[in-house]
Design a protein around this motif. Structure first.
Motif, mmCIF file in Angstrom:
data_model
loop_
_atom_site.group_PDB
_atom_site.id
_atom_site.type_symbol
_atom_site.label_atom_id
_atom_site.label_comp_id
_atom_site.label_asym_id
_atom_site.label_seq_id
_atom_site.Cartn_x
_atom_site.Cartn_y
_atom_site.Cartn_z
ATOM 1 N N MET A 1 0.739 -1.274 0.111
ATOM 2 C CA MET A 1 0.120 -0.080 -0.022
ATOM 3 C C MET A 1 0.773 1.354 -0.045
ATOM 4 S SD MET A 1 -3.544 -0.430 2.104
ATOM 5 C CE MET A 1 -3.268 -2.211 3.354
ATOM 6 N N LYS A 2 1.916 1.212 0.639
ATOM 7 C CA LYS A 2 2.862 2.449 0.909
ATOM 8 C C LYS A 2 3.429 2.766 -0.525
ATOM 9 C CE LYS A 2 4.509 1.985 5.615
ATOM 10 N NZ LYS A 2 5.571 2.078 6.410
ATOM 11 N N GLU A 3 3.720 1.871 -1.447
ATOM 12 C CA GLU A 3 4.279 2.084 -2.716
ATOM 13 C C GLU A 3 3.186 2.986 -3.501
ATOM 14 O OE1 GLU A 3 2.584 -2.160 -2.769
ATOM 15 O OE2 GLU A 3 4.158 -1.296 -1.480
ATOM 16 N N ASN A 4 2.041 2.671 -3.170
ATOM 17 C CA ASN A 4 0.892 3.317 -4.068
ATOM 18 C C ASN A 4 0.195 4.694 -3.082
ATOM 19 O OD1 ASN A 4 0.925 1.629 -6.357
ATOM 20 N ND2 ASN A 4 -0.216 0.118 -5.167
ATOM 21 N N ASP A 5 0.872 5.152 -2.105
ATOM 22 C CA ASP A 5 0.397 6.089 -1.457
ATOM 23 C C ASP A 5 -0.954 5.873 -0.855
ATOM 24 O OD1 ASP A 5 2.879 7.585 -1.441
ATOM 25 O OD2 ASP A 5 2.142 8.493 -3.411
ATOM 26 N N ILE A 6 -1.313 4.751 -0.525
ATOM 27 C CA ILE A 6 -2.408 4.286 0.252
ATOM 28 C C ILE A 6 -2.448 4.193 1.798
ATOM 29 C CG2 ILE A 6 -4.522 2.575 0.405
ATOM 30 C CD1 ILE A 6 -3.494 1.852 -2.499
ATOM 31 N N VAL A 7 -3.140 4.937 2.374
ATOM 32 C CA VAL A 7 -3.033 5.015 3.898
ATOM 33 C C VAL A 7 -4.690 4.350 4.239
ATOM 34 C CG1 VAL A 7 -3.083 6.296 6.011
ATOM 35 C CG2 VAL A 7 -1.811 7.124 3.987
ATOM 36 N N PRO A 8 -4.384 3.128 5.164
ATOM 37 C CA PRO A 8 -5.483 2.500 5.743
ATOM 38 C C PRO A 8 -6.001 3.524 6.726
ATOM 39 C CG PRO A 8 -3.560 1.031 5.773
ATOM 40 C CD PRO A 8 -3.071 2.443 5.282
ATOM 41 N N VAL A 9 -7.408 3.388 6.789
ATOM 42 C CA VAL A 9 -8.165 4.247 7.650
ATOM 43 C C VAL A 9 -8.908 3.376 8.648
ATOM 44 C CG1 VAL A 9 -9.946 5.988 7.950
ATOM 45 C CG2 VAL A 9 -8.354 6.254 6.142
ATOM 46 N N ALA A 10 -8.836 3.649 9.934
ATOM 47 C CA ALA A 10 -9.485 2.798 10.775
ATOM 48 C C ALA A 10 -10.550 3.824 11.479
ATOM 49 C CB ALA A 10 -8.750 2.269 12.166
ATOM 50 N N PHE A 11 -11.926 3.624 11.236
ATOM 51 C CA PHE A 11 -13.058 4.363 11.645
ATOM 52 C C PHE A 11 -13.571 3.792 12.727
ATOM 53 C CE2 PHE A 11 -17.581 5.712 12.110
ATOM 54 C CZ PHE A 11 -17.280 7.056 12.345
ATOM 55 N N CYS A 12 -13.842 4.176 14.010
ATOM 56 C CA CYS A 12 -14.248 3.735 15.282
ATOM 57 C C CYS A 12 -13.487 2.129 15.327
ATOM 58 C CB CYS A 12 -15.819 3.315 14.734
ATOM 59 S SG CYS A 12 -16.818 3.816 16.084
ATOM 60 N N PRO A 13 -12.339 2.238 15.528
ATOM 61 C CA PRO A 13 -11.333 1.138 15.678
ATOM 62 C C PRO A 13 -11.556 0.419 16.975
ATOM 63 C CG PRO A 13 -10.127 2.967 16.027
ATOM 64 C CD PRO A 13 -11.352 3.508 15.522
ATOM 65 N N LEU A 14 -12.310 0.694 17.863
ATOM 66 C CA LEU A 14 -12.476 0.088 19.198
ATOM 67 C C LEU A 14 -13.859 -0.628 19.156
ATOM 68 C CD1 LEU A 14 -10.684 2.921 21.670
ATOM 69 C CD2 LEU A 14 -9.957 0.888 20.572
ATOM 70 N N ILE A 15 -13.884 -1.715 19.340
ATOM 71 C CA ILE A 15 -15.229 -2.703 19.497
ATOM 72 C C ILE A 15 -15.883 -2.405 20.671
ATOM 73 C CG2 ILE A 15 -14.169 -4.814 19.888
ATOM 74 C CD1 ILE A 15 -15.793 -5.972 18.192
ATOM 75 N N ARG A 16 -16.820 -2.249 20.807
ATOM 76 C CA ARG A 16 -17.865 -2.283 21.986
ATOM 77 C C ARG A 16 -18.212 -3.556 22.684
ATOM 78 N NH1 ARG A 16 -22.699 1.356 21.366
ATOM 79 N NH2 ARG A 16 -21.951 2.182 19.383
ATOM 80 N N ALA A 17 -18.194 -3.843 23.860
ATOM 81 C CA ALA A 17 -18.598 -5.012 24.518
ATOM 82 C C ALA A 17 -20.029 -5.545 23.918
ATOM 83 C CB ALA A 17 -18.687 -5.048 25.856
ATOM 84 N N GLY A 18 -20.172 -6.745 23.500
ATOM 85 C CA GLY A 18 -21.473 -7.135 22.956
ATOM 86 C C GLY A 18 -21.881 -6.974 21.626
ATOM 87 N N GLN A 19 -20.871 -6.290 20.894
ATOM 88 C CA GLN A 19 -20.697 -6.065 19.405
ATOM 89 C C GLN A 19 -19.731 -6.834 18.752
ATOM 90 O OE1 GLN A 19 -20.855 -1.763 18.875
ATOM 91 N NE2 GLN A 19 -22.832 -1.767 18.799
#
Length: 87
Positions: A1-19
């Motif tokens: 991904m770095k060679e293509n200038d792609i940055v992974p995005v983590a939206f809401c990366p923390l999981i809630r208990a029960g989900q």
């Protein structure tokens, strides 16, 4: 991904208990690995997860409506874990 200038995005990366997904623990923040690292760095498990993603070059977009968690999320970028802990 770095060679293509792609940055992974983590939206809401923390999981809630029960989900949690099938087969995942009920509360990922209570995994032994995360609680051990949290103790080692005197941070929360959530801060460990966020810092790990930041260290790996991911764009992190945590979500919270609680002021103390917003502050904690921001503070997660201001410490450095040892290389062995982020692999």
């Amino acid at each position: 991904m770095k060679e293509n200038d792609i940055v992974p995005v983590a939206f809401c990366p923390l999981i809630r208990a029960g989900q949690a997904e099938r087969g995942a623990p009920k509360n990922i923040l209570e995994l032994d690995l995360l609680t051990d690292l949290a103790k080692k760095y005197e941070k929360s498990s959530g801060q460990i997860i966020l810092n790990w993603g930041i260290h790996r070059g991911h764009a992190i977009i945590p979500k919270s409506s609680k002021k103390h968690r917003l502050i904690e999320n921001l503070e997660s970028q201001f410490f450095e874990m040892e290389e062995v802990d982020v692999q």
